[in-house]
Design a protein around this motif. Structure first.
Motif, PDB file in Angstrom:
ATOM      1  N   LYS A  86       0.737  -1.138   0.160  1.00 35.82           N
ATOM      2  CA  LYS A  86       0.046  -0.197   0.195  1.00 35.82           C
ATOM      3  C   LYS A  86       0.727   1.241   0.046  1.00 35.82           C
ATOM      4  CE  LYS A  86      -0.190   0.513   5.018  1.00 35.82           C
ATOM      5  NZ  LYS A  86      -0.735   0.980   6.089  1.00 35.82           N
ATOM      6  N   TYR A 150       0.503   1.522  -7.269  1.00 31.21           N
ATOM      7  CA  TYR A 150      -0.265   1.238  -6.117  1.00 31.21           C
ATOM      8  C   TYR A 150      -1.610   1.520  -6.531  1.00 31.21           C
ATOM      9  CZ  TYR A 150      -3.132   2.377  -2.043  1.00 31.21           C
ATOM     10  OH  TYR A 150      -4.175   2.334  -1.324  1.00 31.21           O
ATOM     11  N   ASN A 180      -9.112   9.043   3.865  1.00 29.19           N
ATOM     12  CA  ASN A 180      -7.901   8.745   4.570  1.00 29.19           C
ATOM     13  C   ASN A 180      -8.082   8.414   5.926  1.00 29.19           C
ATOM     14  OD1 ASN A 180      -7.288  10.613   2.417  1.00 29.19           O
ATOM     15  ND2 ASN A 180      -5.106  11.091   3.062  1.00 29.19           N
ATOM     16  N   LEU A 201       0.453  11.725   6.741  1.00 30.05           N
ATOM     17  CA  LEU A 201       0.525  12.741   7.516  1.00 30.05           C
ATOM     18  C   LEU A 201       0.558  12.356   8.986  1.00 30.05           C
ATOM     19  CD1 LEU A 201       0.722  15.827   7.802  1.00 30.05           C
ATOM     20  CD2 LEU A 201      -1.751  15.895   7.593  1.00 30.05           C
ATOM     21  N   PHE A 204       3.121  10.817  11.044  1.00 35.45           N
ATOM     22  CA  PHE A 204       4.424  11.633  10.827  1.00 35.45           C
ATOM     23  C   PHE A 204       4.357  12.456  12.011  1.00 35.45           C
ATOM     24  CE2 PHE A 204       7.799  14.436  10.253  1.00 35.45           C
ATOM     25  CZ  PHE A 204       8.662  13.823   9.642  1.00 35.45           C
ATOM     26  N   VAL A 218       5.030  20.522   5.778  1.00 38.73           N
ATOM     27  CA  VAL A 218       3.807  20.677   4.912  1.00 38.73           C
ATOM     28  C   VAL A 218       3.896  20.778   3.505  1.00 38.73           C
ATOM     29  CG1 VAL A 218       1.592  22.043   4.732  1.00 38.73           C
ATOM     30  CG2 VAL A 218       2.903  21.901   7.053  1.00 38.73           C
ATOM     31  N   ALA A 230      -3.214  21.040   1.374  1.00 39.80           N
ATOM     32  CA  ALA A 230      -4.211  20.095   0.625  1.00 39.80           C
ATOM     33  C   ALA A 230      -5.267  19.855   1.659  1.00 39.80           C
ATOM     34  CB  ALA A 230      -3.239  19.101  -0.156  1.00 39.80           C
ATOM     35  N   ARG A 232      -7.885  16.864   2.626  1.00 39.90           N
ATOM     36  CA  ARG A 232      -8.271  15.317   2.648  1.00 39.90           C
ATOM     37  C   ARG A 232      -9.474  15.078   3.553  1.00 39.90           C
ATOM     38  NH1 ARG A 232      -5.354  15.998  -0.812  1.00 39.90           N
ATOM     39  NH2 ARG A 232      -3.334  14.871  -1.309  1.00 39.90           N
ATOM     40  N   TYR A 234     -10.264  12.889   6.224  1.00 35.36           N
ATOM     41  CA  TYR A 234      -9.894  11.883   7.252  1.00 35.36           C
ATOM     42  C   TYR A 234     -10.861  10.959   7.987  1.00 35.36           C
ATOM     43  CZ  TYR A 234      -5.601  14.382   6.207  1.00 35.36           C
ATOM     44  OH  TYR A 234      -4.573  14.896   5.446  1.00 35.36           O
ATOM     45  N   VAL A 273      -3.897  20.234   5.397  1.00 35.56           N
ATOM     46  CA  VAL A 273      -2.958  19.704   6.401  1.00 35.56           C
ATOM     47  C   VAL A 273      -2.875  20.658   7.490  1.00 35.56           C
ATOM     48  CG1 VAL A 273      -0.424  19.476   6.299  1.00 35.56           C
ATOM     49  CG2 VAL A 273      -1.697  18.750   4.364  1.00 35.56           C
ATOM     50  N   ARG A 296       4.201  17.775  -2.951  1.00 39.64           N
ATOM     51  CA  ARG A 296       4.671  16.307  -3.046  1.00 39.64           C
ATOM     52  C   ARG A 296       4.359  15.981  -4.377  1.00 39.64           C
ATOM     53  NH1 ARG A 296       2.812  12.092   1.313  1.00 39.64           N
ATOM     54  NH2 ARG A 296       1.259  12.073   0.468  1.00 39.64           N
TER      55      ARG A 296
HETATM   56  C1  WQD Z   1      -2.306  13.625   3.596  1.00 39.76           C
HETATM   57  C2  WQD Z   1      -1.900  15.032   3.217  1.00 39.76           C
HETATM   58  C3  WQD Z   1       0.144  15.317   2.099  1.00 39.76           C
HETATM   59  C4  WQD Z   1       2.796  13.700   5.000  1.00 39.76           C
HETATM   60  C5  WQD Z   1      -2.165   8.292   0.807  1.00 39.76           C
HETATM   61  C6  WQD Z   1      -2.414   7.277  -0.412  1.00 39.76           C
HETATM   62  C7  WQD Z   1      -4.007   6.949  -0.405  1.00 39.76           C
HETATM   63  C8  WQD Z   1      -3.940   5.865   0.929  1.00 39.76           C
HETATM   64  C9  WQD Z   1      -3.716   6.729   2.273  1.00 39.76           C
HETATM   65  C10 WQD Z   1      -3.115   3.949   1.306  1.00 39.76           C
HETATM   66  C11 WQD Z   1      -1.317  15.222   1.640  1.00 39.76           C
HETATM   67  C12 WQD Z   1       0.161  15.922   3.355  1.00 39.76           C
HETATM   68  C13 WQD Z   1       1.763  14.276   4.004  1.00 39.76           C
HETATM   69  C14 WQD Z   1       3.662  14.960   5.507  1.00 39.76           C
HETATM   70  C15 WQD Z   1       2.345  16.671   4.341  1.00 39.76           C
HETATM   71  N1  WQD Z   1      -3.206   4.666   0.677  1.00 39.76           N
HETATM   72  N2  WQD Z   1       1.325  15.498   4.037  1.00 39.76           N
HETATM   73  N3  WQD Z   1       3.451  16.170   5.068  1.00 39.76           N
HETATM   74  O1  WQD Z   1      -1.705  11.109   0.037  1.00 39.76           O
HETATM   75  O2  WQD Z   1      -3.753  11.717   0.669  1.00 39.76           O
HETATM   76  O3  WQD Z   1      -3.279   9.349   0.641  1.00 39.76           O
HETATM   77  O4  WQD Z   1      -2.499   7.462   1.779  1.00 39.76           O
HETATM   78  O5  WQD Z   1      -2.983   2.915   1.814  1.00 39.76           O
HETATM   79  O6  WQD Z   1      -4.206   5.788  -1.348  1.00 39.76           O
HETATM   80  O7  WQD Z   1      -2.585   8.222  -1.743  1.00 39.76           O
HETATM   81  O8  WQD Z   1      -2.462  10.707   2.623  1.00 39.76           O
HETATM   82  O9  WQD Z   1      -1.172  10.897   4.805  1.00 39.76           O
HETATM   83  O10 WQD Z   1       0.105  10.795   2.771  1.00 39.76           O
HETATM   84  O11 WQD Z   1      -1.110  12.614   3.061  1.00 39.76           O
HETATM   85  O12 WQD Z   1       2.137  17.607   4.331  1.00 39.76           O
HETATM   86  O13 WQD Z   1       4.727  14.600   6.103  1.00 39.76           O
HETATM   87  O14 WQD Z   1      -0.715  15.622   4.012  1.00 39.76           O
HETATM   88  O15 WQD Z   1       0.587  15.995   0.911  1.00 39.76           O
HETATM   89  O16 WQD Z   1      -1.951  16.441   1.326  1.00 39.76           O
HETATM   90  P1  WQD Z   1      -2.824  10.806   1.038  1.00 39.76           P
HETATM   91  P2  WQD Z   1      -1.098  11.348   3.256  1.00 39.76           P
END
Ligand code: WQD
Length: 343
Positions: A86, A150, A180, A201, A204, A218, A230, A232, A234, A273, A296
């Motif tokens: 994943k 993926y 998410n 996120l 981390f 961020v 960005a 999402r 959650y 975020v 990213r």
């Molecule tokens: C969330 C937001 C980042 C880390 C991914 C996969 C999805 C699912 C879940 C699973 C985004 C921002 C993140 C950081 C940041 N996969 N961010 N700093 O990318 O929405 O979804 O994980 O198994 O298919 O695509 O989730 O938690 O990585 O990011 O600013 O250190 O947080 O850019 O906007 P994402 P995420």
């Protein structure tokens, strides 16, 4: 009560679903090859529910083993298929490993059920929508070309499932498109166990808060969103787990929509975020260090789900808010500090 096979049942979402199945009176049976999880999770589940689930440790890419398991367990009434790789970034580096694992495990399971009635719930993702034109995104929105191998495995797996269900009426399939997933069980005995530096996120954030990592970056503050970061949708992992129980129930009762169906599983509301960072600080009282970095690669700007179909037809709705998500994630990180389940 009926037995439900949970593949990937020691993983993050799988383990929470095992607990919710047990709470709902089902008997989950786990298959997991433990490549990205830990058999100790089964003992943690027992601490929560009092029942250690039956578990089998083998690889679903091993077709004879899958066939043998299905033949020897004719009383399994449903399958929830979580087992998959994943990590988005890793899938770009190792596409064949991702395609091999995620497709062969699914196809082996489906083949093993050839000719037998089976209720089948699949772990899909809102990633299938890419950046939707309209928000909140409904299940009717077009599936966009995936940004990563993926994501492509999720899209193509949905196609494999819908085509298989169209050809053979013994397969009754629901694909759940997760937004998410974050947070952990309220007892903080199970949760996410990221390998290495978390790419997501919330893990981390919690690792940064506990001092295991430096400041959070961020990824981008120049998006076309109110605060530039960005957005999402959650969803608390316990709510997500309950959606699987609801999906199994709908399949057991006969889904009026037919033998292949998809549902969004989110809260219906988006957080940026920066809002997540603020929500963590507010819910836990812990201050975070963060800096703004570049966007990213592959990230969409904003996505949140329309959950009216899930509410109406699945009879499921998220109950836990962002504060519970942050508090439970933080309790879990603190638990892990003293109980390093991930070694
Ligand atoms: C969330 C937001 C980042 C880390 C991914 C996969 C999805 C699912 C879940 C699973 C985004 C921002 C993140 C950081 C940041 N996969 N961010 N700093 O990318 O929405 O979804 O994980 O198994 O298919 O695509 O989730 O938690 O990585 O990011 O600013 O250190 O947080 O850019 O906007 P994402 P995420």
């Amino acid at each position: 009560m009926s037995k439900i096979l949970v593949t990937g049942g020691t993983g993050y979402i799988g383990s929470h679903t095992v607990v919710e199945l047990q709470n709902a009176g089902y008997t989950p049976v786990v298959i997991d090859n433990l490549v990205n999880s830990n058999a100790g999770v089964l003992n943690q589940i027992e601490k929560i529910t009092g029942v250690k689930p039956e578990a089998h440790h083998f690889d679903l890419c091993d077709e004879p083993k899958v066939t043998q398991f299905v033949t020897e367990n004719p009383d399994i009434a449903g399958v929830i298929h979580f087992a998959a790789y994943k990590a988005v970034g890793e899938s770009v580096q190792q596409p064949l490993r991702y395609y091999h694992n995620n497709f062969f495990s699914l196809i082996n399971l489906l083949n093993a059920y050839a000719g037998r009635p089976v209720n089948f719930v699949f772990s899909s993702s809102c990633t299938v929508y890419g950046q939707p034109d309209q928000l909140p995104v409904t299940e009717a929105a077009p599936v966009r070309k995936a940004e990563s191998p993926y994501g492509n495995t999720k899209q193509v797996s949905e196609e494999i499932l819908s085509e298989t269900a169209a050809a053979f009426s013994n397969y009754n399939v629901i694909s759940l498109r997760y937004f998410n997933p974050v947070g952990a069980h309220e007892r903080a005995l199970i949760g996410e166990l990221p390998l290495g530096v978390p790419q997501n996120l919330v893990p981390f954030i919690t690792q940064s808060a506990i001092g295991k990592r430096g400041p959070i970056t961020v990824f981008g503050d120049d998006y076309n969103t109110p605060d530039g970061s960005a957005i999402r949708d959650y969803i608390h992992v316990v709510d997500l787990a309950k959606a699987h129980v609801a999906a199994i129930r709908l399949l057991e009762n006969g889904n009026p929509n037919g033998n292949f169906d998809v549902f969004n599983v989110g809260t219906g509301r988006g957080y940026s975020v920066l809002e997540v960072i603020a929500a963590f600080e507010e819910a836990t009282g812990v201050k975070l260090d963060y800096q703004i970095g570049p966007r990213r690669a592959g990230d969409v700007e904003q996505v949140w789900g329309d959950v009216s179909k899930s509410t109406k037809e699945l009879g499921w709705k998220a109950e836990l808010g962002i504060a519970e998500m942050m508090q439970s994630a933080w309790r879990w990180e603190q638990y892990l500090k003293d109980n390093p389940l991930n070694g």
